[in-house]
Design a protein around this motif. Structure first.
Motif, short mmCIF file in Angstrom:
data_model
loop_
_atom_site.label_atom_id
_atom_site.label_comp_id
_atom_site.label_asym_id
_atom_site.label_seq_id
_atom_site.Cartn_x
_atom_site.Cartn_y
_atom_site.Cartn_z
N CYS A 170 -32.67 -26.80 -39.67
CA CYS A 170 -32.79 -27.24 -38.27
C CYS A 170 -32.74 -28.76 -38.16
N MET A 171 -33.38 -29.44 -39.11
CA MET A 171 -33.41 -30.90 -39.09
C MET A 171 -32.00 -31.47 -39.25
N MET A 172 -31.18 -30.84 -40.08
CA MET A 172 -29.85 -31.35 -40.36
C MET A 172 -28.81 -30.93 -39.32
N SER A 173 -29.15 -30.01 -38.45
CA SER A 173 -28.19 -29.51 -37.46
C SER A 173 -28.00 -30.53 -36.34
N PRO A 174 -26.90 -30.44 -35.60
CA PRO A 174 -26.67 -31.35 -34.47
C PRO A 174 -27.40 -30.90 -33.20
N ASP A 175 -28.24 -29.87 -33.30
CA ASP A 175 -28.96 -29.37 -32.14
C ASP A 175 -29.92 -30.42 -31.59
N LEU A 176 -30.31 -30.26 -30.33
CA LEU A 176 -31.22 -31.19 -29.68
C LEU A 176 -32.65 -30.79 -30.01
N LYS A 177 -33.41 -31.70 -30.57
CA LYS A 177 -34.80 -31.45 -30.91
C LYS A 177 -35.69 -32.29 -29.99
N LEU A 178 -36.53 -31.62 -29.22
CA LEU A 178 -37.31 -32.31 -28.20
C LEU A 178 -38.81 -32.12 -28.41
N SER A 179 -39.56 -33.10 -27.93
CA SER A 179 -41.02 -33.00 -27.97
C SER A 179 -41.53 -32.22 -26.75
N ARG A 180 -40.68 -31.99 -25.80
CA ARG A 180 -40.97 -31.28 -24.54
C ARG A 180 -41.85 -32.11 -23.61
N LYS A 181 -41.73 -33.42 -23.73
CA LYS A 181 -42.35 -34.36 -22.79
C LYS A 181 -41.24 -35.30 -22.35
N MET A 182 -40.84 -35.21 -21.10
CA MET A 182 -39.66 -35.91 -20.62
C MET A 182 -39.68 -37.40 -20.91
N GLU A 183 -40.85 -38.03 -20.78
CA GLU A 183 -40.91 -39.48 -21.01
C GLU A 183 -40.56 -39.84 -22.46
N LEU A 184 -40.78 -38.90 -23.39
CA LEU A 184 -40.43 -39.13 -24.80
C LEU A 184 -39.02 -38.65 -25.13
N ASP A 185 -38.49 -37.74 -24.34
CA ASP A 185 -37.22 -37.08 -24.68
C ASP A 185 -35.99 -37.61 -23.96
#
Length: 183
Positions: free
Chosen positions: A25-40
């Motif tokens: 998952c870390m190496m994939s081009p997928d979007l990884k979010l913290s689920r807090k808009m101000e951080l993402d």
């Protein structure tokens, strides 16, 4: 398989800490979010601009329904005077709204496709992989709805988008409530 476009998942950043699959998952081009808009926000903008062609898969209520998550969602909805959903969790929409607006501005926006699964014997119950592999599932269904997203400026304001998307979510909840009528 609908077509051969690359699929990009929007996922919670914490998946990179799952043993074995976390590295993938870390190496994939997928979007990884913290689920807090101000951080993402910056991460979303950069990631979406890198995607030139493909399908973006978003799970606005997370990946699985559990009674514990439902209780938390109902408490949040009641506290904030929001719609209550019996068969879905209240969706997180700011990331979706951001992604849609970026794609719309760049002329790369397609349809919104809502894909729901019903596993009859686990409806409104906790269903993790061990339970799904060792218990009778009952009848299973997939329900797919496609929605055209208005191409004008009508959804540029978050509150307008939220109202539009919650109507889709109400339809989804109603479909899940009455799925026996469709079988």
């Amino acid at each position: 398989k609908f077509d051969d476009r690359t699929m990009f998942w929007v996922m919670k950043k914490d998946v990179v800490f799952i043993p074995a699959c976390g590295f993938i998952c870390m190496m994939s081009p997928d979007l990884k979010l913290s689920r807090k808009m101000e951080l993402d926000y910056d991460n979303i903008v950069k990631s979406i601009k890198k995607i030139k062609k493909g399908i973006i898969i978003i799970t606005p209520e997370g990946t699985r329904f559990t009674p514990k998550k439902q209780l938390k969602a109902l408490e949040y909805s009641k506290k904030n005077n929001l719609p209550l959903f019996k068969h879905t969790l209240y969706p997180k929409m700011k990331g979706l709204w951001t992604i849609i607006n970026i794609l719309k501005k760049e002329g790369r926006l397609g349809n919104l496709i809502d894909f729901s699964n019903i596993v009859e014997n686990f409806k409104n119950k906790k269903a993790h992989l061990p339970q799904l592999l060792t218990n009778d599932l009952g009848r299973t269904f997939s329900i797919i709805h496609s929605y055209s997203i208005p191409q004008d400026k009508s959804l540029e304001k978050y509150d307008d988008f939220k109202n539009w998307f919650l109507e889709i979510w109400k339809n989804k909840n109603n479909t899940l409530e009455h799925y026996n009528h469709y079988t």
